[in-house]
Design an enzyme around this catalytic site. Structure first.
Site, short mmCIF file in Angstrom:
data_model
loop_
_atom_site.label_atom_id
_atom_site.label_comp_id
_atom_site.label_asym_id
_atom_site.label_seq_id
_atom_site.Cartn_x
_atom_site.Cartn_y
_atom_site.Cartn_z
N PHE A 94 0.94 -1.23 0.02
CA PHE A 94 -0.04 -0.16 -0.17
C PHE A 94 0.83 1.26 0.06
O PHE A 94 0.16 2.33 -0.04
CB PHE A 94 -1.02 0.17 1.20
CG PHE A 94 -1.82 -1.24 1.36
CD1 PHE A 94 -2.65 -1.68 0.42
CD2 PHE A 94 -1.79 -1.87 2.40
CE1 PHE A 94 -3.29 -2.70 0.32
CE2 PHE A 94 -2.49 -3.11 2.60
CZ PHE A 94 -3.23 -3.58 1.80
N ALA A 154 4.77 3.31 -1.04
CA ALA A 154 5.98 3.36 -1.79
C ALA A 154 7.01 4.15 -0.85
O ALA A 154 6.59 5.43 -0.32
CB ALA A 154 6.02 4.31 -3.33
N TRP A 155 8.08 3.74 -0.78
CA TRP A 155 9.28 4.54 -0.21
C TRP A 155 10.65 4.17 -0.51
O TRP A 155 10.83 3.16 -1.07
CB TRP A 155 9.15 4.60 1.34
CG TRP A 155 9.08 3.36 1.98
CD1 TRP A 155 9.07 1.84 1.61
CD2 TRP A 155 8.87 3.00 3.40
NE1 TRP A 155 8.64 1.27 2.45
CE2 TRP A 155 8.69 1.61 3.50
CE3 TRP A 155 8.71 3.59 4.59
CZ2 TRP A 155 8.66 1.24 4.93
CZ3 TRP A 155 8.62 3.13 6.03
CH2 TRP A 155 8.56 1.87 6.01
N ASN A 156 11.81 5.00 -0.29
CA ASN A 156 13.17 4.94 -0.56
C ASN A 156 14.03 5.00 0.73
O ASN A 156 13.53 5.39 1.43
CB ASN A 156 13.29 5.65 -1.56
CG ASN A 156 12.55 5.74 -2.70
OD1 ASN A 156 12.16 4.71 -3.34
ND2 ASN A 156 12.04 7.04 -3.34
N HIS A 170 27.19 17.19 3.02
CA HIS A 170 27.21 18.50 2.09
C HIS A 170 27.18 18.26 0.71
O HIS A 170 28.04 18.56 -0.26
CB HIS A 170 28.90 18.99 2.42
CG HIS A 170 29.09 19.58 3.78
ND1 HIS A 170 28.65 20.59 4.42
CD2 HIS A 170 29.12 18.52 4.86
CE1 HIS A 170 28.77 20.55 5.84
NE2 HIS A 170 29.08 19.12 5.85
N ASP A 175 26.14 24.54 5.88
CA ASP A 175 27.41 24.31 6.55
C ASP A 175 27.19 24.66 8.04
O ASP A 175 27.06 25.91 8.32
CB ASP A 175 28.59 24.93 5.92
CG ASP A 175 29.05 24.48 4.54
OD1 ASP A 175 28.62 23.15 4.25
OD2 ASP A 175 29.96 25.02 3.88
N HIS A 201 31.68 22.14 10.75
CA HIS A 201 32.06 21.74 9.40
C HIS A 201 33.78 21.90 9.25
O HIS A 201 34.27 21.24 8.53
CB HIS A 201 31.53 22.07 8.18
CG HIS A 201 31.90 21.74 7.10
ND1 HIS A 201 32.07 20.85 6.49
CD2 HIS A 201 31.92 22.66 5.78
CE1 HIS A 201 32.70 20.79 5.33
NE2 HIS A 201 32.46 21.90 4.80
N HIS A 206 34.80 29.50 4.57
CA HIS A 206 34.79 28.36 5.62
C HIS A 206 35.44 28.73 7.05
O HIS A 206 34.76 28.76 8.13
CB HIS A 206 35.33 27.25 5.04
CG HIS A 206 34.53 26.37 4.13
ND1 HIS A 206 34.46 26.80 2.65
CD2 HIS A 206 33.86 25.42 4.01
CE1 HIS A 206 33.67 26.15 2.11
NE2 HIS A 206 33.10 25.23 3.04
#
Length: 263
Positions: free
Chosen positions: A62, A64-66, A73, A79, A83, A212
């Protein structure tokens, strides 16, 4: 007007279409361009994988999924301070410990699309930002600042999006001085439409990878691979950039959304 009135009016404006919700994210999938690093420097993020669990079949009649295999990243992403080594000591610097109050804020959109089209190594400077502020108004504490390059038009072509040759990648970004200027103004974070928050040649700057280095040293956030910034005004929009609440997460793919007044 009370805060409740403001939110009620905001809700009505969204429902009526007076405020448009703009999707500032790219599509996330196996073909999404990912950052490539020199092998002597670091391992690359693995390619994104999407695996089916069930599709209204014997594995789940019944539904659908993944399940996914995806780096923090990857694609349009966030970020967090942890990180980068300069942000490693902030207790609130992970995706599950940061203050969500900071994630929803006014956004300043600095249009560098013409300069970036003319020169893929274009660098945004303090003078550029000051000229923008003189025209559009001051950048205020707690706000987002994003660099519009329209680089998302290359997102379906990884080679063009990364734009690398024997001397490294060639994509627009900020100077170290402009990031320091924005940090001192108190911004919550900085974002770009390129693969990362830094310019392609930022490894040779001082300090290396200044977006960064300096953002995360000051407990600020970064946004990369943003899309559709051409649909945002220079000022007047609200950006919502919320990472998944990953345990000790250093970043996360996001669905970045902007609230933009029509007219």
């Amino acid at each position: 007007m009370t805060a409740a009135n403001v939110l009620e009016n905001l809700g009505r404006m969204i429902l009526s279409g007076g405020i448009e919700v703009v999707d500032c994210s790219g599509r996330l999938g196996p073909d999404t361009p990912l950052l490539k690093l020199p092998p002597e420097l670091a391992r690359d993020t693995p390619k994104i994988e999407i695996h089916k669990i069930s599709d209204y079949d014997s594995d789940g009649p019944f539904w659908a999924w993944n399940w996914l295999k995806v780096g923090e990243h990857s694609g349009t992403h966030f970020d967090a301070p942890h990180h980068w080594i300069t942000g490693k000591d902030y207790a609130d610097g992970y995706t599950d410990t940061l203050s969500v109050q900071r994630l929803v804020a006014p956004v300043n959109v600095i249009d560098c699309s013409a300069e970036s089209a003319a020169d893929p190594d274009f660098l945004l400077t303090v003078d550029h930002v000051k000229a923008w502020e003189a025209k559009h108004g001051a950048i205020n504490p707690g706000e987002w600042v994003v660099m519009r390059s329209d680089w998302d038009r290359y997102a379906d072509d990884e080679g063009r999006f990364l734009n690398a040759d024997a001397t490294g990648p060639h994509t627009p970004g900020p100077t170290a001085e402009v990031i320091q200027y924005l940090v001192e103004k108190g911004i919550v974070g900085w974002g770009t439409q390129c693969i990362g928050t830094d310019a392609g040649q930022a490894g040779g700057m001082t300090p290396p990878f200044p977006a960064h280095n300096l953002l995360h040293a000051n407990n600020r956030f970064g946004l990369a691979s943003l899309a559709n910034l051409s649909k945002l005004p220079p000022k007047g929009a609200i950006l919502i950039a919320a990472p998944l609440k990953i345990a000790n997460g250093t970043g996360s793919p996001i669905r970045a959304l902007a609230l933009v007044p029509k007219g």
